[in-house]
Motif scaffolding. Structure first.
Motif, mmCIF file in Angstrom:
data_model
loop_
_atom_site.group_PDB
_atom_site.id
_atom_site.type_symbol
_atom_site.label_atom_id
_atom_site.label_comp_id
_atom_site.label_asym_id
_atom_site.label_seq_id
_atom_site.Cartn_x
_atom_site.Cartn_y
_atom_site.Cartn_z
ATOM 1 N N UNK A 66 -14.097 7.971 -13.326
ATOM 2 C CA UNK A 66 -13.369 9.198 -13.649
ATOM 3 C C UNK A 66 -13.087 10.057 -12.426
ATOM 4 N N UNK A 67 -11.830 10.486 -12.334
ATOM 5 C CA UNK A 67 -11.333 11.378 -11.285
ATOM 6 C C UNK A 67 -11.398 10.780 -9.874
ATOM 7 N N UNK A 68 -11.698 9.492 -9.769
ATOM 8 C CA UNK A 68 -11.816 8.855 -8.446
ATOM 9 C C UNK A 68 -10.916 7.635 -8.294
ATOM 10 N N UNK A 69 -11.068 6.645 -9.191
ATOM 11 C CA UNK A 69 -10.348 5.377 -9.027
ATOM 12 C C UNK A 69 -10.208 4.668 -10.371
ATOM 13 N N UNK A 70 -9.071 3.993 -10.554
ATOM 14 C CA UNK A 70 -8.955 3.054 -11.661
ATOM 15 C C UNK A 70 -8.161 1.848 -11.191
ATOM 16 N N UNK A 71 -8.543 0.689 -11.758
ATOM 17 C CA UNK A 71 -7.945 -0.591 -11.395
ATOM 18 C C UNK A 71 -7.319 -1.178 -12.655
ATOM 19 N N UNK A 72 -6.095 -1.699 -12.489
ATOM 20 C CA UNK A 72 -5.372 -2.244 -13.636
ATOM 21 C C UNK A 72 -4.688 -3.558 -13.284
ATOM 22 N N UNK A 73 -4.426 -4.336 -14.316
ATOM 23 C CA UNK A 73 -3.466 -5.430 -14.209
ATOM 24 C C UNK A 73 -2.205 -4.936 -14.901
ATOM 25 N N UNK A 74 -1.056 -5.167 -14.275
ATOM 26 C CA UNK A 74 0.214 -4.660 -14.773
ATOM 27 C C UNK A 74 1.198 -5.817 -14.835
ATOM 28 N N UNK A 75 1.926 -5.907 -15.934
ATOM 29 C CA UNK A 75 2.913 -6.966 -16.045
ATOM 30 C C UNK A 75 4.040 -6.558 -16.986
ATOM 31 N N UNK A 76 5.185 -7.208 -16.804
ATOM 32 C CA UNK A 76 6.303 -7.026 -17.708
ATOM 33 C C UNK A 76 5.975 -7.729 -19.023
ATOM 34 N N UNK A 112 -7.832 16.396 -0.532
ATOM 35 C CA UNK A 112 -7.282 16.504 0.820
ATOM 36 C C UNK A 112 -7.033 17.973 1.125
ATOM 37 N N UNK A 113 -6.665 18.267 2.344
ATOM 38 C CA UNK A 113 -6.389 19.655 2.714
ATOM 39 C C UNK A 113 -5.177 20.198 1.964
ATOM 40 N N UNK A 114 -4.291 19.315 1.548
ATOM 41 C CA UNK A 114 -3.090 19.712 0.805
ATOM 42 C C UNK A 114 -3.323 19.768 -0.704
ATOM 43 N N UNK A 115 -4.389 19.135 -1.179
ATOM 44 C CA UNK A 115 -4.658 19.063 -2.614
ATOM 45 C C UNK A 115 -5.296 17.735 -2.965
ATOM 46 N N UNK A 116 -4.444 16.710 -3.188
ATOM 47 C CA UNK A 116 -4.941 15.390 -3.571
ATOM 48 C C UNK A 116 -4.157 14.299 -2.860
ATOM 49 N N UNK A 117 -4.892 13.346 -2.304
ATOM 50 C CA UNK A 117 -4.259 12.156 -1.743
ATOM 51 C C UNK A 117 -4.456 11.022 -2.737
ATOM 52 N N UNK A 118 -3.356 10.352 -3.082
ATOM 53 C CA UNK A 118 -3.402 9.183 -3.956
ATOM 54 C C UNK A 118 -3.040 7.969 -3.106
ATOM 55 N N UNK A 119 -3.928 6.980 -3.142
ATOM 56 C CA UNK A 119 -3.684 5.727 -2.436
ATOM 57 C C UNK A 119 -3.622 4.611 -3.467
ATOM 58 N N UNK A 120 -2.540 3.854 -3.429
ATOM 59 C CA UNK A 120 -2.315 2.773 -4.388
ATOM 60 C C UNK A 120 -2.228 1.474 -3.593
ATOM 61 N N UNK A 121 -3.066 0.526 -3.955
ATOM 62 C CA UNK A 121 -3.006 -0.806 -3.350
ATOM 63 C C UNK A 121 -2.607 -1.780 -4.450
ATOM 64 N N UNK A 122 -1.465 -2.440 -4.265
ATOM 65 C CA UNK A 122 -0.924 -3.357 -5.270
ATOM 66 C C UNK A 122 -1.009 -4.768 -4.707
ATOM 67 N N UNK A 123 -1.648 -5.666 -5.445
ATOM 68 C CA UNK A 123 -1.851 -7.047 -5.007
ATOM 69 C C UNK A 123 -1.068 -7.989 -5.914
ATOM 70 N N UNK A 135 0.860 -1.180 0.000
ATOM 71 C CA UNK A 135 0.000 0.000 0.000
ATOM 72 C C UNK A 135 0.897 1.231 0.000
ATOM 73 N N UNK A 136 0.584 2.142 -0.905
ATOM 74 C CA UNK A 136 1.376 3.359 -1.075
ATOM 75 C C UNK A 136 0.441 4.551 -0.954
ATOM 76 N N UNK A 137 0.842 5.543 -0.169
ATOM 77 C CA UNK A 137 0.052 6.765 -0.006
ATOM 78 C C UNK A 137 0.947 7.964 -0.277
ATOM 79 N N UNK A 138 0.406 8.920 -1.017
ATOM 80 C CA UNK A 138 1.166 10.135 -1.339
ATOM 81 C C UNK A 138 0.202 11.289 -1.534
ATOM 82 N N UNK A 139 0.557 12.453 -1.017
ATOM 83 C CA UNK A 139 -0.231 13.676 -1.239
ATOM 84 C C UNK A 139 0.501 14.559 -2.242
ATOM 85 N N UNK A 140 -0.298 15.248 -3.055
ATOM 86 C CA UNK A 140 0.239 16.173 -4.058
ATOM 87 C C UNK A 140 -0.456 17.524 -3.916
#
Length: 192
Positions: A116-126, A149-160, A47-52
């Motif tokens: 749109x502007x909320x969430x997208x789910x992908x499969x990623x591979x080499x 968020x109060x700073x702008x945008x919070x992005x949360x990435x969950x990689x399974x 799980x990765x969290x970052x604010x922009x």
């Protein structure tokens, strides 16, 4: 996405802090953001969290427009290059990261669902340059969530991952360092 991050520095992973000074109209803007990583080995997730410091619509566009992705997705001195992109459910993004030595590492992103502007789910591979999966490398599913968020945008990435060993292999390949570096690139792009 970002599965082709090269370069494990060989050092223990520490939180990445970013500080950039930008001079605009004689003002100094300081960006000090941290990319937060949480490894959940039991559930085979990262799980990765970052604010922009930008509104959700702008951050969303930076994650979904190939011209913008190519400007920030790869950790420096690597470059991201899109071969093709069709950002829609059922669409794909074929890209490669090119190293300073000219080497190329290809990845395919299959878009599974998009709100749109909320969430997208992908499969990623080499893959190879034609998009054919490389079975010897880990694949993964990403859920990318964008919220105001109060700073702008919070992005949360969950990689399974399919297995704990796949998760560990991606970490060993330098994923944390590479993804945090790419976030710093995005900070710079959003500040301009």
């Amino acid at each position: 996405m970002a599965s082709a991050f090269p370069g494990n520095m060989g050092n223990p992973v520490q939180p990445i802090r970013h500080c950039i000074k930008k001079f605009k109209k004689q003002k100094i803007m300081i960006i000090n953001k941290e990319t937060i990583f949480m490894k959940d080995l039991a559930n085979k997730k990262i799980k990765v969290t970052r604010e922009f410091d930008a509104p959700p619509e702008l951050v969303w566009k930076a994650w979904t427009d190939s011209e913008l992705l190519d400007q920030w997705w790869a950790p420096k001195p690597w470059k991201a290059n899109t071969k093709s992109m069709d950002f829609r459910e059922g669409g794909r993004w074929l890209y490669y990261m090119q190293g300073p030595d000219g080497s190329r590492h290809y990845c395919m992103v299959d878009y599974k669902s998009i709100t749109a502007n909320k969430v997208f789910v992908v499969e990623n591979y080499f893959c190879d340059e034609n998009g054919k999966r490389v079975d010897s490398m880990p694949g993964m599913f990403w859920k990318n969530t964008f919220s105001k968020s109060s700073e702008g945008t919070k992005v949360e990435v969950e990689i399974t991952f399919a297995s704990e060993s796949d998760l560990e292999k991606i970490i060993e390949m330098g994923f944390k360092e590479g993804f945090a570096s790419a976030h710093n690139n995005l900070d710079e792009l959003l500040a301009n």
